[in-house]
Design a protein around this motif. Structure first.
Motif, PDB file in Angstrom:
ATOM      1  N   ILE A 173       1.270  -3.684  13.797  1.00 60.25           N
ATOM      2  CA  ILE A 173       1.928  -4.221  12.609  1.00 60.25           C
ATOM      3  C   ILE A 173       1.693  -3.316  11.410  1.00 60.25           C
ATOM      4  CG2 ILE A 173       1.941  -6.136  10.958  1.00 60.25           C
ATOM      5  CD1 ILE A 173       1.270  -7.983  13.332  1.00 60.25           C
ATOM      6  N   PHE A 174       0.433  -2.922  11.191  1.00 62.01           N
ATOM      7  CA  PHE A 174       0.154  -2.056  10.046  1.00 62.01           C
ATOM      8  C   PHE A 174       0.887  -0.729  10.171  1.00 62.01           C
ATOM      9  CE2 PHE A 174      -2.221   1.480   8.228  1.00 62.01           C
ATOM     10  CZ  PHE A 174      -2.223   1.116   6.882  1.00 62.01           C
ATOM     11  N   GLY A 175       0.806  -0.108  11.348  1.00 59.87           N
ATOM     12  CA  GLY A 175       1.418   1.203  11.531  1.00 59.87           C
ATOM     13  C   GLY A 175       2.915   1.172  11.294  1.00 59.87           C
ATOM     14  N   PHE A 176       3.593   0.200  11.901  1.00 62.18           N
ATOM     15  CA  PHE A 176       5.053   0.135  11.745  1.00 62.18           C
ATOM     16  C   PHE A 176       5.443  -0.173  10.311  1.00 62.18           C
ATOM     17  CE2 PHE A 176       8.691  -2.774  11.372  1.00 62.18           C
ATOM     18  CZ  PHE A 176       9.707  -1.859  11.632  1.00 62.18           C
TER      19      PHE A 176
ATOM     20  N   LEU B 287       0.827  -1.202   0.000  1.00 64.11           N
ATOM     21  CA  LEU B 287       0.000   0.000   0.000  1.00 64.11           C
ATOM     22  C   LEU B 287       0.863   1.255   0.000  1.00 64.11           C
ATOM     23  CD1 LEU B 287      -2.775   1.370   0.198  1.00 64.11           C
ATOM     24  CD2 LEU B 287      -2.616   1.145   2.694  1.00 64.11           C
ATOM     25  N   ALA B 288       1.917   1.255   0.813  1.00 66.47           N
ATOM     26  CA  ALA B 288       2.814   2.406   0.849  1.00 66.47           C
ATOM     27  C   ALA B 288       3.463   2.637  -0.514  1.00 66.47           C
ATOM     28  CB  ALA B 288       3.885   2.191   1.922  1.00 66.47           C
ATOM     29  N   GLY B 289       3.875   1.556  -1.164  1.00 61.30           N
ATOM     30  CA  GLY B 289       4.500   1.690  -2.469  1.00 61.30           C
ATOM     31  C   GLY B 289       3.534   2.170  -3.530  1.00 61.30           C
ATOM     32  N   VAL B 290       2.330   1.633  -3.532  1.00 58.04           N
ATOM     33  CA  VAL B 290       1.327   2.008  -4.530  1.00 58.04           C
ATOM     34  C   VAL B 290       0.934   3.472  -4.385  1.00 58.04           C
ATOM     35  CG1 VAL B 290      -1.075   1.632  -5.224  1.00 58.04           C
ATOM     36  CG2 VAL B 290       0.441  -0.322  -4.855  1.00 58.04           C
ATOM     37  N   MET B 291       0.845   3.941  -3.159  1.00 59.82           N
ATOM     38  CA  MET B 291       0.465   5.341  -2.939  1.00 59.82           C
ATOM     39  C   MET B 291       1.499   6.306  -3.515  1.00 59.82           C
ATOM     40  SD  MET B 291      -1.209   5.154   0.892  1.00 59.82           S
ATOM     41  CE  MET B 291      -1.455   6.926   0.976  1.00 59.82           C
TER      42      MET B 291
ATOM     43  N   TRP C  37      10.387   3.558   0.565  1.00 60.80           N
ATOM     44  CA  TRP C  37       9.986   3.847  -0.809  1.00 60.80           C
ATOM     45  C   TRP C  37      10.336   5.290  -1.182  1.00 60.80           C
ATOM     46  CZ3 TRP C  37       9.332   0.025  -3.840  1.00 60.80           C
ATOM     47  CH2 TRP C  37       8.585  -1.112  -3.498  1.00 60.80           C
ATOM     48  N   PHE C  38      10.118   6.228  -0.244  1.00 61.15           N
ATOM     49  CA  PHE C  38      10.387   7.641  -0.525  1.00 61.15           C
ATOM     50  C   PHE C  38      11.879   7.881  -0.765  1.00 61.15           C
ATOM     51  CE2 PHE C  38      11.331  12.016   0.760  1.00 61.15           C
ATOM     52  CZ  PHE C  38      10.449  12.716  -0.060  1.00 61.15           C
ATOM     53  N   VAL C  39      12.719   7.245   0.040  1.00 61.32           N
ATOM     54  CA  VAL C  39      14.173   7.381  -0.142  1.00 61.32           C
ATOM     55  C   VAL C  39      14.591   6.819  -1.492  1.00 61.32           C
ATOM     56  CG1 VAL C  39      16.430   6.620   0.701  1.00 61.32           C
ATOM     57  CG2 VAL C  39      14.685   7.401   2.322  1.00 61.32           C
ATOM     58  N   ILE C  40      14.058   5.653  -1.837  1.00 63.98           N
ATOM     59  CA  ILE C  40      14.382   5.060  -3.135  1.00 63.98           C
ATOM     60  C   ILE C  40      13.903   5.948  -4.271  1.00 63.98           C
ATOM     61  CG2 ILE C  40      13.961   3.077  -4.649  1.00 63.98           C
ATOM     62  CD1 ILE C  40      13.658   1.364  -2.110  1.00 63.98           C
ATOM     63  N   LYS C  41      12.697   6.492  -4.120  1.00 67.89           N
ATOM     64  CA  LYS C  41      12.159   7.385  -5.152  1.00 67.89           C
ATOM     65  C   LYS C  41      13.028   8.622  -5.316  1.00 67.89           C
ATOM     66  CE  LYS C  41       7.956   9.919  -6.451  1.00 67.89           C
ATOM     67  NZ  LYS C  41       6.553  10.261  -6.078  1.00 67.89           N
ATOM     68  N   SER C  42      13.509   9.160  -4.205  1.00 64.44           N
ATOM     69  CA  SER C  42      14.333  10.367  -4.257  1.00 64.44           C
ATOM     70  C   SER C  42      15.694  10.095  -4.887  1.00 64.44           C
ATOM     71  CB  SER C  42      14.520  10.921  -2.841  1.00 64.44           C
ATOM     72  OG  SER C  42      13.271  11.250  -2.254  1.00 64.44           O
TER      73      SER C  42
ATOM     74  N   LEU D 115       6.884   3.281   3.752  1.00 62.46           N
ATOM     75  CA  LEU D 115       6.699   4.568   3.086  1.00 62.46           C
ATOM     76  C   LEU D 115       8.003   5.364   3.083  1.00 62.46           C
ATOM     77  CD1 LEU D 115       4.362   6.220   1.787  1.00 62.46           C
ATOM     78  CD2 LEU D 115       4.129   7.394   3.988  1.00 62.46           C
ATOM     79  N   ILE D 116       8.712   5.348   4.184  1.00 57.53           N
ATOM     80  CA  ILE D 116      10.005   6.043   4.262  1.00 57.53           C
ATOM     81  C   ILE D 116      10.999   5.411   3.295  1.00 57.53           C
ATOM     82  CG2 ILE D 116      11.993   6.511   5.755  1.00 57.53           C
ATOM     83  CD1 ILE D 116       9.980   6.706   8.099  1.00 57.53           C
TER      84      ILE D 116
END
Length: 418
Positions: free
Chosen positions: A366-369, A185-189, A378-383, A375-376
Motif C-alpha cells: 500500500i505504501f509503495g504504490f 508525504l509525497a506531496g510534502v517532499m 504531484w510531479f506532473v501537476i507541479k510541472s 509522487l508522479i
C-alpha cells in the motif's frame, strides 16, 4: 419469515447509513482540527480545501472510484478494470434468495465507502497546509479519490490479491489512513517546508496554531465520528452476535483513543517538562488510528495498550519528521502514517488469523504504490501548473484581504512573530 428478512435488511441498511453519516461528520472534525492548527491568516485556505475535497471525492467515487474498488467482474486480483457508476440496486427477490448474504442496500454501501475516500483525502490537506495552491490540491484530489485510493482499496476490500493473501485491515489503518499519509508525504517532499520553519544549523522554529479550542473541538468531532468509522465496518447489527460485536468495537475504539491521549500527554511531559495540547490531541487520534485495523478482537485493556503505543509513537514521529525537515503543520503523516503502520501490525496481537509477514506485505504494498503514484501525480501537476503559492501569498495568507488582518512579519531564526 419474509417480513423478518425485510426488517433485518432495513435495520442493517439504516445502521450502515447512520454510520456513514457519522463518518461524514468527521469531515467537519478535520476542518476544525486543521484550521485550529494553522495560522489565522490561512484558515480560509484550509477550510476551502476541506469542504471542496469532500465534494470532489463524492463525485469522483461515483463516476469511477466505486466501480474500480468494487468491480462486478475484476480482470484479475491486481487489476480490477475500470468501472463506472454504482450499478442497479438489490431487488426484493435478490435479497430473499440470497440466504442472508445480501443484507443491506447497495447504495448504503456506496455512501459508507465514499465518506472513507474523503477521509483519506482529508489527511492530505493538513499535511500540505499553508503553502499549496488550491487548484493544484484539488487536481490531485481528483486523481487520488477517483483512481489511486480505489485501486489499492480493491486489493483488500474489493477481493484483490491482498485479501486473497489473508491481509487483515478491519476498518482501514492501512487502506485509509496510511494511504492518505503516503500521498501526503509525497506531496510534502515536493512542496518543501513553510518559509521560516527551519533555520540554519538544524534550528526548528515552532509555528503555533491560531485556535486551540477549535483544534480541540475538531478532535472531539473526529473521536465521535470514529464510532461510525469502526462500528459501521462491522456491516451488520441485526442479530445478537453482531450487536455484541458492534458494542465491542465501540468500546475498544473509545478505549484506544483514551490510551493514546494519556500516553501522548505523559510522553510530551517527559520530553518537554510540560503538557503539550497539540501532542495530546494527536495522541487521541493516534490511538484511534492504531485500533482501526482491528477493533473487534482485542479485550478493552489491550485496546488501551494498542492506543497507548500509538500515542507514544506519534510524539516521537512528529519530532523525527521535524529533524528530517518534513514540514507537516498538523502532524498528519505521523498520526495516520506511522501509527497506521503500527495499527496494521498490532492486528497480530489479538487476531489469531493474522500473519506478521502478510501484514508487512500489505504495508509495503500500500505504501509503495500510493507513494509512487502520488509522487508522479504531484510531479506532473507541479510541472504543468505548479503546486506552491507565491512568496507574497505565503507571506500574507490567502485570506488576508478577506479577514482584514495585519500581515504577519516574516519568520526569523528566533521563531514566529506577529
Amino acid at each position: 419469515m419474509d417480513k423478518l428478512v425485510q426488517l433485518s435488511y432495513a435495520l442493517d441498511t439504516f445502521y450502515f447509513l447512520m454510520s456513514g453519516a457519522l463518518v461524514m461528520w468527521m469531515a467537519a472534525g478535520f476542518a476544525m482540527l486543521e484550521s485550529g492548527l494553522v495560522r489565522a491568516k490561512n484558515t480560509t485556505e484550509i477550510l476551502t480545501k476541506n469542504i471542496a475535497l469532500f465534494a470532489i471525492a463524492c463525485v469522483m467515487y461515483l463516476l469511477v472510484g466505486y466501480g474500480i474498488m468494487y468491480p462486478d467482474a475484476a480482470v484479475n486480483s491486481v487489476w480490477p478494470g475500470v468501472g463506472f457508476l454504482i450499478g442497479p440496486e438489490h431487488t426484493v427477490e435478490e435479497v430473499m434468495n440470497s440466504d442472508g448474504k445480501t443484507y443491506y442496500a447497495k447504495l448504503a454501501d456506496f455512501f459508507f465507502q465514499v465518506v472513507f475516500v474523503a477521509t483519506a483525502m482529508s489527511i492530505v490537506s493538513g499535511a500540505v497546509a499553508e503553502r499549496m495552491k488550491l487548484w493544484s490540491f484539488l487536481t490531485f484530489a481528483v486523481v487520488m479519490t477517483g483512481f489511486i485510493y480505489p485501486l489499492q482499496g480493491f486489493w483488500k476490500w474489493g477481493g484483490g490479491f491482498l485479501d486473497e493473501m489473508g491481509f487483515l485491515d478491519f476498518a482501514g489503518s492501512g487502506v485509509v489512513h496510511m494511504t492518505g499519509a503516503s500521498a501526503a508525504l509525497a506531496g510534502v517532499m515536493l512542496l518543501g517546508p513553510r518559509r521560516g520553519k527551519y533555520g540554519e544549523n538544524g534550528a526548528i522554529n515552532p509555528i503555533p496554531g491560531c485556535n486551540m479550542p477549535m483544534a480541540t473541538l475538531g478532535t472531539f468531532i473526529l473521536w465521535m465520528g470514529w464510532f461510525g468509522f469502526n462500528g459501521g465496518s462491522e456491516l451488520k447489527i441485526s442479530d445478537i452476535g453482531e450487536a455484541n460485536s458492534v458494542a465491542m468495537v465501540f468500546v475498544n475504539t473509545n478505549m484506544a483513543a483514551a490510551g493514546g491521549l494519556i500516553a501522548a500527554l505523559m510522553t510530551a511531559h517527559f520530553l518537554f517538562g510540560k503538557a503539550d495540547l497539540s501532542m495530546i490531541l494527536n495522541g487521541a487520534l493516534a490511538g484511534l488510528v492504531a485500533i482501526t485495523a482491528e477493533p473487534l478482537t482485542p479485550a478493552p485493556l489491550l485496546a488501551v495498550i494498542i492506543g497507548a503505543v500509538g500515542g507514544v509513537l506519534v510524539v516521537f514521529a512528529i519530532l523525527f519528521m521535524d529533524k528530517l525537515k518534513i514540514d507537516d503543520p498538523v502532524g498528519a503523516i505521523s498520526v495516520h502514517g506511522v501509527v497506521g503502520i503500527w495499527g496494521v501490525i498490532a492486528v497480530c496481537l489479538s487476531n489469531p488469523d493474522a500473519k506478521f509477514l502478510v501484514q508487512l506485505t500489505g504495508i509495503v504494498t500500500i505504501f509503495g504504490f500510493v507513494f509512487i503514484a502520488s509522487l508522479i501525480t504531484w510531479f506532473v501537476i507541479k510541472s504543468m501548473i505548479g503546486i506552491r503559492v507565491s512568496e507574497e501569498d505565503e507571506y500574507n495568507g490567502v485570506d488576508f484581504s478577506e479577514c482584514g488582518m495585519e500581515a504577519y512579519p516574516e519568520f526569523t531564526a528566533e521563531g514566529s512573530k506577529r
